[in-house]
Design an enzyme around this catalytic site. Sequence first.
Site, PDB file in Angstrom:
ATOM      1  N   SER A 166      10.365   0.455   1.337  1.00  0.00           N
ATOM      2  CA  SER A 166      11.094   0.716   0.091  1.00  0.00           C
ATOM      3  C   SER A 166      12.341   1.549   0.346  1.00  0.00           C
ATOM      4  O   SER A 166      13.262   1.567  -0.481  1.00  0.00           O
ATOM      5  CB  SER A 166      10.191   1.443  -0.910  1.00  0.00           C
ATOM      6  N   GLU A 226       1.305   5.535   2.560  1.00  0.00           N
ATOM      7  CA  GLU A 226       1.297   6.769   3.342  1.00  0.00           C
ATOM      8  C   GLU A 226      -0.037   7.501   3.249  1.00  0.00           C
ATOM      9  O   GLU A 226      -0.341   8.363   4.074  1.00  0.00           O
ATOM     10  CB  GLU A 226       2.417   7.688   2.865  1.00  0.00           C
TER      11      GLU A 226
END
Length: 427
Positions: free
Chosen positions: A172, A315
């Site tokens: 992203s 993450e």
Amino acid sequence: MTDAQHDSWQDPWPAPRASSPVDAIVSLPGSKSLTNRALVLAAIADGPSVVRRALRSRDTLLMAGALTALGSAVDTSGDDWTVTPGTFTDDATVDCGLAGTVMRFVPPIAGLSTGTVAFDGDPHMRKRPIGEILGALRGLGVDVPGDALPFTVRGSGSVRGGTVVVDASASSQFISALLLAGARYDEGVDVRHDGKPVPSLPHIDMTVAMLREHGVDVDDSEANRWRVAPGPIRAADHVIEPDLSNAAPFLALAAVSGGTVTVRDWPRSTTQAGDALRDILTTMGCEVAFTDEGLEVTGSGTLLGLDVDLHDVGELTPAVAALCALAEGPSHLRGIGHIRGHETDRLAALATELGGLGADVTEHPDGLSIAPAPLHGGVFHTYADHRMAHAGVIVGAAVEDVLVENIGTTGKTFPDFARFWSGLIPS
């Protein structure tokens, strides 16, 4: 963690085991994602800005150094960092280290310079994807040959801008990087994604929200398209939230020990991906609640297996995978093929390291399946990846004799993590 502090720890580091429930209230450093976005916008704003409660870590200091090299003044001497925009006129060298945000967010603003800006970083950084952004910048009028580190941006003092199509399925950050600089381009930017779904969409939402706080006109009403109108970036101060992804090992400590951990100042509304921990830990059998102090998690003593798509919050995968290796039922983590391009190939690394401690892990192209299995001690390698270190200490809190290699890598987002973690677990 400083080099001196790191040297004071045995390597590999014996992760402390929680032999009884851990009850603690913790205050976490600020968000890296918010800090670095705030620094970039402040450096190209129309006046000085203050980044309050900025995270002081390797990644954020690399960002401050990069912006200073370009010509801005970044005062990092206190808890609140003052950023004074400058004129980007001189040749410069930018050290990206292992910071993806530096490697990806700085080139689009380097195009505004009249100098030549050279980029390089740690050896592993040369393997991380950047070509999509560099190709997009060429399409917007920036002179930037090459498609990987090291590369050079030859600025002309302005960038034409306009419409560009990118495949952001690997990160992203490809979108955020172009949006952050776009208002300063002559025609703004109209960024269109063409490819598999964009991962970590909350990070783009974070970028858009911060741009609007600086008075920038952003249209994100159409799926896979973001338009930034040309115009000034208004100076604005930011108060940085705690890093919610960094909360993962601490909340996991409550889960694995059957204790209660509260993270202070957890925002009731946020664009941070780490907020997904609330639902993940609830699904795994924890009690999760907001209190006057922050977010409180209480472990039940039993961890349930998990079947979840982590595409938007990749993450969190290392910490979640560590919890799944300790769960009593099978788990399936999906939608995270893109994290193979993070600090290391996190799927391969997790399969190898958890498997090395006895976990039953099957690696898939876009995820992991983890079945219950007895774990044992051993060395857990981190691959210079702070999130891998988090996974290692989580397992070590529940399993005797886990040794975490290079615990100092946690300094990327949490200085002196090892000392702080040890202080939470009774010896």
